[in-house]
Scaffold this motif. Sequence first.
Motif, PDB file in Angstrom:
ATOM      1  N   ASN A   1       0.695  -1.113  -0.218  1.00 35.20           N
ATOM      2  CA  ASN A   1       0.038   0.088   0.107  1.00 35.20           C
ATOM      3  C   ASN A   1       0.931   1.207   0.078  1.00 35.20           C
ATOM      4  O   ASN A   1       0.518   2.205   0.289  1.00 35.20           O
ATOM      5  N   LEU A   2       2.065   1.263  -0.334  1.00 36.62           N
ATOM      6  CA  LEU A   2       2.943   2.379  -0.349  1.00 36.62           C
ATOM      7  C   LEU A   2       2.643   3.282  -1.463  1.00 36.62           C
ATOM      8  O   LEU A   2       2.054   2.707  -2.403  1.00 36.62           O
ATOM      9  N   ASN A   3       2.762   4.629  -1.370  1.00 35.28           N
ATOM     10  CA  ASN A   3       2.463   5.398  -2.600  1.00 35.28           C
ATOM     11  C   ASN A   3       3.573   4.828  -3.838  1.00 35.28           C
ATOM     12  O   ASN A   3       4.661   4.774  -3.650  1.00 35.28           O
ATOM     13  N   GLY A   4       2.745   5.010  -5.068  1.00 35.20           N
ATOM     14  CA  GLY A   4       3.470   4.438  -6.059  1.00 35.20           C
ATOM     15  C   GLY A   4       3.319   3.081  -6.540  1.00 35.20           C
ATOM     16  O   GLY A   4       3.811   2.484  -7.441  1.00 35.20           O
TER      17      GLY A   4
ATOM     18  N   PRO B   1      -4.811  12.956 -12.600  1.00 41.34           N
ATOM     19  CA  PRO B   1      -3.312  12.785 -12.769  1.00 41.34           C
ATOM     20  C   PRO B   1      -2.942  11.413 -12.543  1.00 41.34           C
ATOM     21  O   PRO B   1      -3.880  10.546 -12.475  1.00 41.34           O
TER      22      PRO B   1
ATOM     23  N   THR C   1      -0.752   9.510   4.461  1.00 41.76           N
ATOM     24  CA  THR C   1       0.244   9.413   3.340  1.00 41.76           C
ATOM     25  C   THR C   1      -0.405   9.123   1.910  1.00 41.76           C
ATOM     26  O   THR C   1       0.155   9.525   1.107  1.00 41.76           O
ATOM     27  N   ARG C   2      -1.294   8.156   2.015  1.00 38.70           N
ATOM     28  CA  ARG C   2      -1.945   7.849   0.619  1.00 38.70           C
ATOM     29  C   ARG C   2      -2.805   9.043   0.083  1.00 38.70           C
ATOM     30  O   ARG C   2      -2.827   9.255  -1.165  1.00 38.70           O
TER      31      ARG C   2
ATOM     32  N   LEU D   1      -1.285   5.579   7.500  1.00 40.52           N
ATOM     33  CA  LEU D   1      -1.317   5.260   6.345  1.00 40.52           C
ATOM     34  C   LEU D   1      -2.206   6.055   5.344  1.00 40.52           C
ATOM     35  O   LEU D   1      -1.898   6.299   4.056  1.00 40.52           O
TER      36      LEU D   1
ATOM     37  N   ASP E   1       8.825   8.693   3.807  1.00 41.44           N
ATOM     38  CA  ASP E   1       7.634   9.471   3.525  1.00 41.44           C
ATOM     39  C   ASP E   1       6.603   8.575   2.729  1.00 41.44           C
ATOM     40  O   ASP E   1       5.729   9.013   2.374  1.00 41.44           O
ATOM     41  N   GLY E   2       6.909   7.286   2.937  1.00 40.42           N
ATOM     42  CA  GLY E   2       5.966   6.322   2.278  1.00 40.42           C
ATOM     43  C   GLY E   2       5.904   5.937   0.730  1.00 40.42           C
ATOM     44  O   GLY E   2       5.039   5.828   0.153  1.00 40.42           O
ATOM     45  N   TRP E   3       6.910   6.400   0.011  1.00 35.53           N
ATOM     46  CA  TRP E   3       7.016   6.095  -1.492  1.00 35.53           C
ATOM     47  C   TRP E   3       7.890   5.036  -1.641  1.00 35.53           C
ATOM     48  O   TRP E   3       8.605   4.488  -0.945  1.00 35.53           O
TER      49      TRP E   3
ATOM     50  N   ALA F   1       0.942   9.376 -11.283  1.00 34.17           N
ATOM     51  CA  ALA F   1       2.344   9.802 -10.992  1.00 34.17           C
ATOM     52  C   ALA F   1       3.153   8.428 -11.184  1.00 34.17           C
ATOM     53  O   ALA F   1       2.755   7.421 -10.815  1.00 34.17           O
TER      54      ALA F   1
ATOM     55  N   ASN G   1      -1.541  11.884  -0.269  1.00 39.47           N
ATOM     56  CA  ASN G   1      -0.455  12.718  -0.765  1.00 39.47           C
ATOM     57  C   ASN G   1      -0.080  12.353  -2.131  1.00 39.47           C
ATOM     58  O   ASN G   1       0.889  12.731  -2.667  1.00 39.47           O
ATOM     59  N   MET G   2      -0.548  11.051  -2.780  1.00 44.80           N
ATOM     60  CA  MET G   2      -0.100  10.484  -3.886  1.00 44.80           C
ATOM     61  C   MET G   2       0.118  11.604  -5.079  1.00 44.80           C
ATOM     62  O   MET G   2       1.105  11.228  -5.632  1.00 44.80           O
ATOM     63  N   PHE G   3      -0.890  12.294  -5.292  1.00 45.46           N
ATOM     64  CA  PHE G   3      -0.905  13.093  -6.324  1.00 45.46           C
ATOM     65  C   PHE G   3      -0.610  14.433  -6.170  1.00 45.46           C
ATOM     66  O   PHE G   3      -1.179  15.321  -6.948  1.00 45.46           O
TER      67      PHE G   3
ATOM     68  N   ILE H   1      -7.322   1.310   2.116  1.00 47.80           N
ATOM     69  CA  ILE H   1      -6.746   1.667   3.230  1.00 47.80           C
ATOM     70  C   ILE H   1      -6.697   0.253   4.131  1.00 47.80           C
ATOM     71  O   ILE H   1      -6.776  -0.590   3.813  1.00 47.80           O
TER      72      ILE H   1
END
Lengths: 463, 281
Positions: free
Chosen positions: A247-250, A275, B256-257, B253, A349-351, A277, B259-261, B228
């Motif tokens: 579930n990490l960003n990316g 968007p 954080t998520r 979590l 920071d979670g990426w 990313a 902020n992805m875009f 989530i």
Amino acid sequence: MAVKDRVPMKEQDPKERIKNFNEVALGYTEEEAILEASRCIQCPKPTCVAGCPVHVRIPEFIKAITKKEFEEAYKIIKSTNSLPAVCGRVCPQEEQCEKNCVLNKIGKPIAIGRLERFAADYALENNVEEEVKPEKKNKKVAIIGGGPAGLTCAGDLLKMGYDVTIFEALHALGGVLTYGIPEFRLPKRIVEAEIERVKKLGAKFETNVVVGRTVTIDQLMEEEGFEAVFVGTGAGLPKLMDIPGKNLNGVYSANEFLTRINLMKAYKFPEYDTPIAVGKRVAVIGGGNVAMDAARSALRLEGVEEVIVVYRRSKEEMPARAEEIEHAIEEGIKFEFLANPIRINGTEDGWVKSMDVIRMELGEPDSSGRRRPIEIPGSEFTIEVDTVIMALGTSPNNLIPSTTKDIDVQRWGGIIADETGKTSKPGVFAGGDAVTGAATVILAMGAGKQAAKAIDEYLRNKK
Amino acid sequence: MYKIVRREVLNPVVKLMDIEAPRVAKSAKPGQFVIIRIYDKGERIPLTIADYDPEKGTVTIVFQEVGKSTKLLGTLNEGDYILDFVGPLGNSMEVPKDAKKILGVGGGVGIPALYPKLKVLHQEGYKVEAILGGRSEEYVIFKKEMEAVCDKVYYATDDGTLGKKGFVTDVLKEVLENDKEIDYIITVGPVIMMKNVCKMTKEYNIPTIVSMNPLMVDGTGMCGACRIEVGGETKFVCMDGPIFDGHLVNFDLAMTRLNMFKQQEKLSLELYEHGGGHHGR
Ligand SMILES: Cc1cc2nc3c(=O)[nH]c(=O)nc-3n(C[C@H](O)[C@H](O)[C@H](O)COP(=O)(O)OP(=O)(O)OC[C@H]3O[C@@H](n4cnc5c(N)ncnc54)[C@H](O)[C@@H]3O)c2cc1C
Ligand SMILES: Cc1cc2nc3c(=O)[nH]c(=O)nc-3n(C[C@H](O)[C@H](O)[C@H](O)COP(=O)(O)OP(=O)(O)OC[C@H]3O[C@@H](n4cnc5c(N)ncnc54)[C@H](O)[C@@H]3O)c2cc1C
Ligand code: SF4
Ligand code: SF4
Ligand code: FES
């Protein structure tokens, strides 16, 4: 007659095409189509036809092409296949019609898919209309889901004179053809033209209706007067790998990645508002069509330098269409075969920062007949990536079964239906990925056709 | 096409609209949401159903203008149309039958999200109270509506212009100390607020439900953008939620998520504001 080589189809140069989303395969000209068609030896007992799930009368349409009767060729195909412009482009021909062509014994099979595409595109460009003026039957049928199964079922019922409404959850019709398969493989104008045909036959469309939430099947039947229902809701629920860091960003499911790009046109951001990313290095996990589409779409996005497909078996076992794998290789997609992710590592920071992978070897064949991959202990290694796309398959979601009385489902979520599409609930039929799990366009279409017949029979015999 | 039949400015950044959408109005339940797409190049954005009228066939949305899509929505007027409006989506807020006294804790645009459920609970005869918070008095919206359906409403503002100066959690502590009858809590607001409310109600051992607001695309369970973690398991908010047991949600979590875009959202807004939009500087 000497067997000549297959007439090649022109394609966009790989160096150019990775910078755009335009169609890769450019289609045959009339001359090329006739030349390819003339290679067919017109077998009296054509084996190719048996390989096609909807039994397109292959030698007949090919013969019509040799005689320059392109409209006739189209009509022959169309009599059993509702979506030839789509199937000609996306059918796994090498496992179906073309696999069974006798020419395989001495050379390359006839390019049946390409010829089918040619005839269909000709019809589209020249506005070949089907003339149907069925007698109106005053009976309402609801189609749930606007994918290939639903569109086909709707088209056939309209031609029989039924009053048909298609309910679609998204804002656009087409199902996977619209949100999943990218523009460079199946241009959206082709899909739109097919939808337009169904509209011209008199279909009513209600987009933005999530059946099970906005309205239930029971309400449609009891309160809104629909006498039969076809459920063609597909298998949209993505599987995610249950590994640390998922579930990490990316980290995207292929469905999210492709939906952003295809349905929402994120590849045109910021002209379009949705968007996407991506980093410089993208890993795609999986080996099917979905993985190839995700990988090749990623490669076309700005800023992406390298795309690596991570697949746990070897190239031979990849379920993707042969042509897509070839195209991916030409475009410079890297492959890490016999490798399976075990962990995605993140930044503070979670990426996504990198992915840990373990080497696999192939053991005994499993139930699918493919050799089962087994981990090689101690063979872990790390690949530096900043985006991970999981293309591990999808399954039907349970929204409809859980909100409709008396619809039986398999343990894995598929709706139980017999070969005509009949479910456990009277008047309700189902077909396509919702019944089989993720399969192919042609099978979904075939199921829609079958169900249309069964619905007609059901409504004739009712009362 | 879905017609805007009422438009109200609630404060400098928040607007309310009634949208004509009979199918949605007929099926809506408190806690559910809709997804809208304003025009053909627009994104699909989720908004909570703040009220609904099955007879008139209208659904009320209340939105805060934070980025391009919500700012663009804010420029539309009564009589204008929204291209797509789909719902009701997600699960609904459910309260145990034997609950005695329910406390709603709302912040910002979470307040209207709380409203339809408190209204129904009030009609059903439950004791209902609420704690509402915001930056200043102006930012605490739906005061009249809430007061009409609650036995008591407490306020908290950052600057003390209404009620207690401080956070809703400051008031919450006092209320929970003094009132031992409260046995169920519903909280909707910024993620950080819900996180802190849940931390506190866990200490008091009072069941608490929250409404999560992740990024979404389809809202039909097809993409997983909205995922989530709840009780260590991955959940899709659009299908399994948005209402969850607040004591099980991984709020960090979730934050954080969101902020992805962020970078893309910023670019989109800049282009909108400098490219001749109605909010040009
Ligand atoms: C990326 C990708 C690439 C593929 N490539 C190929 C290929 O090359 N060749 C091939 O043959 N096959 C391919 N497939 C598979 C093929 O697309 C599917 O098998 C086929 O589309 C299934 O058709 P369907 O009509 O059953 O379902 P879908 O196409 O999934 O359509 C279902 C529709 O129902 C709607 N729906 C779902 N739930 C509801 C609801 N509750 N209420 C209202 N509407 C609802 C959905 O929004 C969707 O529009 C690919 C699939 C993917 C994802
Ligand atoms: C189920 C659900 C219900 C919601 N209900 C409401 C509602 O009733 N009223 C309302 O005003 N908003 C609500 N939201 C949030 C709303 O969807 C977002 O504010 C909106 O999508 C932002 O779009 P934008 O293009 O204007 O801004 P963007 O350009 O997308 O974002 C601008 C800024 O807002 C932040 N942001 C974006 N999306 C969210 C989000 N989902 N939650 C919190 N911050 C976000 C971004 O990080 C960024 O800083 C809800 C979200 C969900 C998932
Ligand atoms: S529909 Fe598909 S399988 Fe059948 S002939 Fe056409 S390309 Fe071949
Ligand atoms: S098997 Fe091959 S050669 Fe024979 S009819 Fe079919 S396409 Fe033509
Ligand atoms: S928004 Fe796509 S699955 Fe929830």
